[in-house]
Design a protein around this motif. Structure first.
Motif, PDB file in Angstrom:
ATOM      1  N   MET A 172       0.849  -3.612  -2.866  1.00 25.27           N
ATOM      2  CA  MET A 172       0.105  -2.663  -2.063  1.00 25.27           C
ATOM      3  C   MET A 172      -0.494  -3.339  -0.832  1.00 25.27           C
ATOM      4  O   MET A 172      -1.142  -4.383  -0.947  1.00 25.27           O
ATOM      5  CB  MET A 172      -1.021  -2.039  -2.898  1.00 25.27           C
ATOM      6  N   GLY A 173      -0.256  -2.722   0.348  1.00 19.68           N
ATOM      7  CA  GLY A 173      -0.894  -3.204   1.568  1.00 19.68           C
ATOM      8  C   GLY A 173       0.077  -3.795   2.564  1.00 19.68           C
ATOM      9  O   GLY A 173       0.810  -4.740   2.242  1.00 19.68           O
ATOM     10  N   ALA A 174       0.087  -3.246   3.775  1.00 13.37           N
ATOM     11  CA  ALA A 174       0.960  -3.782   4.813  1.00 13.37           C
ATOM     12  C   ALA A 174       0.562  -5.195   5.211  1.00 13.37           C
ATOM     13  O   ALA A 174       1.404  -5.998   5.629  1.00 13.37           O
ATOM     14  CB  ALA A 174       0.925  -2.864   6.044  1.00 13.37           C
ATOM     15  N   GLU A 175      -0.727  -5.527   5.057  1.00  7.99           N
ATOM     16  CA  GLU A 175      -1.214  -6.851   5.464  1.00  7.99           C
ATOM     17  C   GLU A 175      -0.607  -7.975   4.629  1.00  7.99           C
ATOM     18  O   GLU A 175      -0.538  -9.119   5.077  1.00  7.99           O
ATOM     19  CB  GLU A 175      -2.738  -6.919   5.361  1.00  7.99           C
ATOM     20  N   VAL A 176      -0.178  -7.651   3.405  1.00 11.15           N
ATOM     21  CA  VAL A 176       0.402  -8.668   2.519  1.00 11.15           C
ATOM     22  C   VAL A 176       1.908  -8.479   2.365  1.00 11.15           C
ATOM     23  O   VAL A 176       2.526  -9.071   1.468  1.00 11.15           O
ATOM     24  CB  VAL A 176      -0.286  -8.631   1.137  1.00 11.15           C
ATOM     25  N   GLY A 188       3.427  -5.545   1.719  1.00 13.24           N
ATOM     26  CA  GLY A 188       3.737  -4.507   0.754  1.00 13.24           C
ATOM     27  C   GLY A 188       3.852  -3.142   1.387  1.00 13.24           C
ATOM     28  O   GLY A 188       3.969  -3.010   2.613  1.00 13.24           O
ATOM     29  N   VAL A 189       3.804  -2.102   0.553  1.00 10.65           N
ATOM     30  CA  VAL A 189       3.899  -0.740   1.074  1.00 10.65           C
ATOM     31  C   VAL A 189       2.621  -0.415   1.859  1.00 10.65           C
ATOM     32  O   VAL A 189       1.520  -0.753   1.425  1.00 10.65           O
ATOM     33  CB  VAL A 189       4.104   0.276  -0.071  1.00 10.65           C
ATOM     34  N   PRO A 190       2.752   0.211   3.021  1.00 13.53           N
ATOM     35  CA  PRO A 190       1.578   0.478   3.868  1.00 13.53           C
ATOM     36  C   PRO A 190       0.814   1.724   3.440  1.00 13.53           C
ATOM     37  O   PRO A 190       0.523   2.606   4.253  1.00 13.53           O
ATOM     38  CB  PRO A 190       2.199   0.642   5.256  1.00 13.53           C
ATOM     39  N   ALA A 191       0.480   1.815   2.160  1.00 13.69           N
ATOM     40  CA  ALA A 191      -0.246   2.983   1.652  1.00 13.69           C
ATOM     41  C   ALA A 191      -1.739   2.777   1.865  1.00 13.69           C
ATOM     42  O   ALA A 191      -2.297   1.757   1.441  1.00 13.69           O
ATOM     43  CB  ALA A 191       0.059   3.196   0.174  1.00 13.69           C
ATOM     44  N   GLY A 192      -2.381   3.731   2.525  1.00 14.29           N
ATOM     45  CA  GLY A 192      -3.810   3.638   2.779  1.00 14.29           C
ATOM     46  C   GLY A 192      -4.630   4.160   1.626  1.00 14.29           C
ATOM     47  O   GLY A 192      -4.134   4.385   0.513  1.00 14.29           O
ATOM     48  N   ALA A 193      -5.909   4.372   1.893  1.00 14.78           N
ATOM     49  CA  ALA A 193      -6.815   4.872   0.856  1.00 14.78           C
ATOM     50  C   ALA A 193      -6.415   6.285   0.439  1.00 14.78           C
ATOM     51  O   ALA A 193      -5.990   7.102   1.262  1.00 14.78           O
ATOM     52  CB  ALA A 193      -8.249   4.858   1.365  1.00 14.78           C
ATOM     53  N   GLY A 194      -6.531   6.560  -0.858  1.00 18.03           N
ATOM     54  CA  GLY A 194      -6.197   7.877  -1.381  1.00 18.03           C
ATOM     55  C   GLY A 194      -5.554   7.775  -2.746  1.00 18.03           C
ATOM     56  O   GLY A 194      -5.453   6.689  -3.338  1.00 18.03           O
ATOM     57  N   SER A 197      -7.993  -6.665  -3.826  1.00 16.78           N
ATOM     58  CA  SER A 197      -7.011  -7.597  -3.287  1.00 16.78           C
ATOM     59  C   SER A 197      -7.714  -8.862  -2.805  1.00 16.78           C
ATOM     60  O   SER A 197      -8.705  -8.777  -2.062  1.00 16.78           O
ATOM     61  CB  SER A 197      -6.260  -6.953  -2.114  1.00 16.78           C
ATOM     62  N   PRO A 198      -7.221 -10.046  -3.177  1.00 20.34           N
ATOM     63  CA  PRO A 198      -7.861 -11.278  -2.709  1.00 20.34           C
ATOM     64  C   PRO A 198      -7.650 -11.542  -1.237  1.00 20.34           C
ATOM     65  O   PRO A 198      -8.308 -12.413  -0.665  1.00 20.34           O
ATOM     66  CB  PRO A 198      -7.190 -12.362  -3.572  1.00 20.34           C
ATOM     67  N   VAL A 199      -6.733 -10.791  -0.607  1.00 21.00           N
ATOM     68  CA  VAL A 199      -6.443 -10.989   0.813  1.00 21.00           C
ATOM     69  C   VAL A 199      -7.223 -10.009   1.678  1.00 21.00           C
ATOM     70  O   VAL A 199      -7.875 -10.389   2.651  1.00 21.00           O
ATOM     71  CB  VAL A 199      -4.932 -10.854   1.082  1.00 21.00           C
ATOM     72  N   THR A 200      -7.167  -8.731   1.326  1.00 23.77           N
ATOM     73  CA  THR A 200      -7.758  -7.688   2.162  1.00 23.77           C
ATOM     74  C   THR A 200      -9.063  -7.124   1.625  1.00 23.77           C
ATOM     75  O   THR A 200      -9.819  -6.510   2.366  1.00 23.77           O
ATOM     76  CB  THR A 200      -6.758  -6.534   2.340  1.00 23.77           C
TER      77      THR A 200
END
Length: 321
Positions: free
Chosen positions: A109-113, A115-121, A159-162
């Motif tokens: 989860m997360g474009a920053e890492v 993964g899929v760019p799924a936001g909050a929700g 997430s330990p990154v974001t």
């Protein structure tokens, strides 16, 4: 002789039990409704999850069994749906030892890492299989939510990154979903370095923007203001000279570290993005004997409180008293 215990702790425990009671009953009723009504109606259109959990704070691990009516596909994927939004992640479907079709997937989860760019929700999960030119979509059914395990570590809450938070949930009909939340405002310590001249702390700001920040080292009746030097991409460094932290008495002085800014909340520096139950023990740092020029020799001990907050304790050396 019988001793009766009362007070705030007892009342708090009783209130917690009363709150858990209706939630537990509601969960049991929902599971019964799902098993008796929705599962039989959807048995040929769903893949039943045997395992679903987020262990590292950002990867959703899935293992499911497919209905017998589904042929072995050429390829498959997990689809995350929310409104009109769609995101896709690869999945592997294979035959198990008893001939049943099984599915494994790890959804980052997360474009920053990467993964899929799924936001909050709340993102519903489906499995889509492809055989030749034909495709088939199956809801991923979660009958039992993941149970937290015991031990020195625990599932990562963020997430330990974001710092974004992800957990596995389900709808009233039993369809699995990922509930994602934006990172909470926090200041995460990445490095603490001690030298005879001072203590250096590197940290990241998550979930908020730091506007002209500075750092304050706060002890009882004392406050030291130090600049926060920008390292890049939300990362900062602050340094506090040890000659300004000399204890005023033989008693230890405990310095808490706080990020301050002109417009916005003040935030304690600490370790939040981890999976250990006792950060004070696991992230222990060695103490050092320091002798600032012209000052009383002292012992400096950086450490983390049980809540994960960074604290620097300065104590006069016994020989100096």
């Amino acid at each position: 002789m019988t001793t009766r215990t009362s007070g705030p702790a007892t009342e708090s425990g009783r209130a917690g039990n009363e709150r858990r009671g209706p939630r537990t009953l509601l969960s049991a009723l929902r599971l019964r409704l799902t098993l008796r009504l929705f599962v039989p109606l959807r048995k040929n259109r769903t893949a039943r999850l045997r395992y679903a959990a987020v262990l590292d704070g950002q990867t959703v691990n899935l293992h499911a069994v497919l209905p017998p009516s589904v042929p072995l596909p050429d390829r498959s994927e997990v689809v995350l749906r929310r409104g009109r939004g769609r995101h896709h992640a690869p999945a592997q479907v294979y035959r198990g030892p008893r001939g049943e079709l099984l599915m494994d997937a790890a959804v980052l989860m997360g474009a920053e890492v990467g993964g899929v760019p799924a936001g909050a929700g709340k993102w519903k999960l489906r499995l889509r299989t492809y055989t030749g030119r034909r495709s088939r979509s199956l809801a991923l059914l979660l009958l039992e939510p993941p149970v937290p395990y015991e031990g020195p570590t625990k599932p990562m809450a963020a997430s330990p990154v974001t710092g974004a938070r992800h957990r596995v949930g389900r709808t009233v009909t039993g369809t699995a979903r990922i509930v994602s939340s934006a990172p909470r405002p926090a200041v995460e310590v990445s490095k603490v370095h001690m030298a005879h001249s001072g203590v250096t702390v590197d940290f990241r700001v998550l979930g908020t923007a730091a506007h002209a920040p500075w750092v304050e080292f706060v002890a009882a009746g004392r406050r030291l203001r130090q600049p926060a030097h920008v390292l890049g991409q939300g990362a900062f460094r602050t340094v506090v000279p040890l000659d300004r932290m000399e204890p005023r008495s033989s008693r230890p002085e405990h310095w808490d570290v706080v990020l301050c800014q002109e417009a916005g909340p003040s935030l304690r520096l600490g370790r939040r993005l981890h999976d250990v139950r006792n950060p004070r023990r696991v992230f222990a740092m060695r103490s050092m004997a320091m002798a600032p020029i012209g000052r009383t020799p002292m012992i400096v001990q950086p450490r983390y409180t049980p809540a994960g907050n960074l604290r620097v304790t300065c104590t006069r050396m016994p020989e100096a008293d």
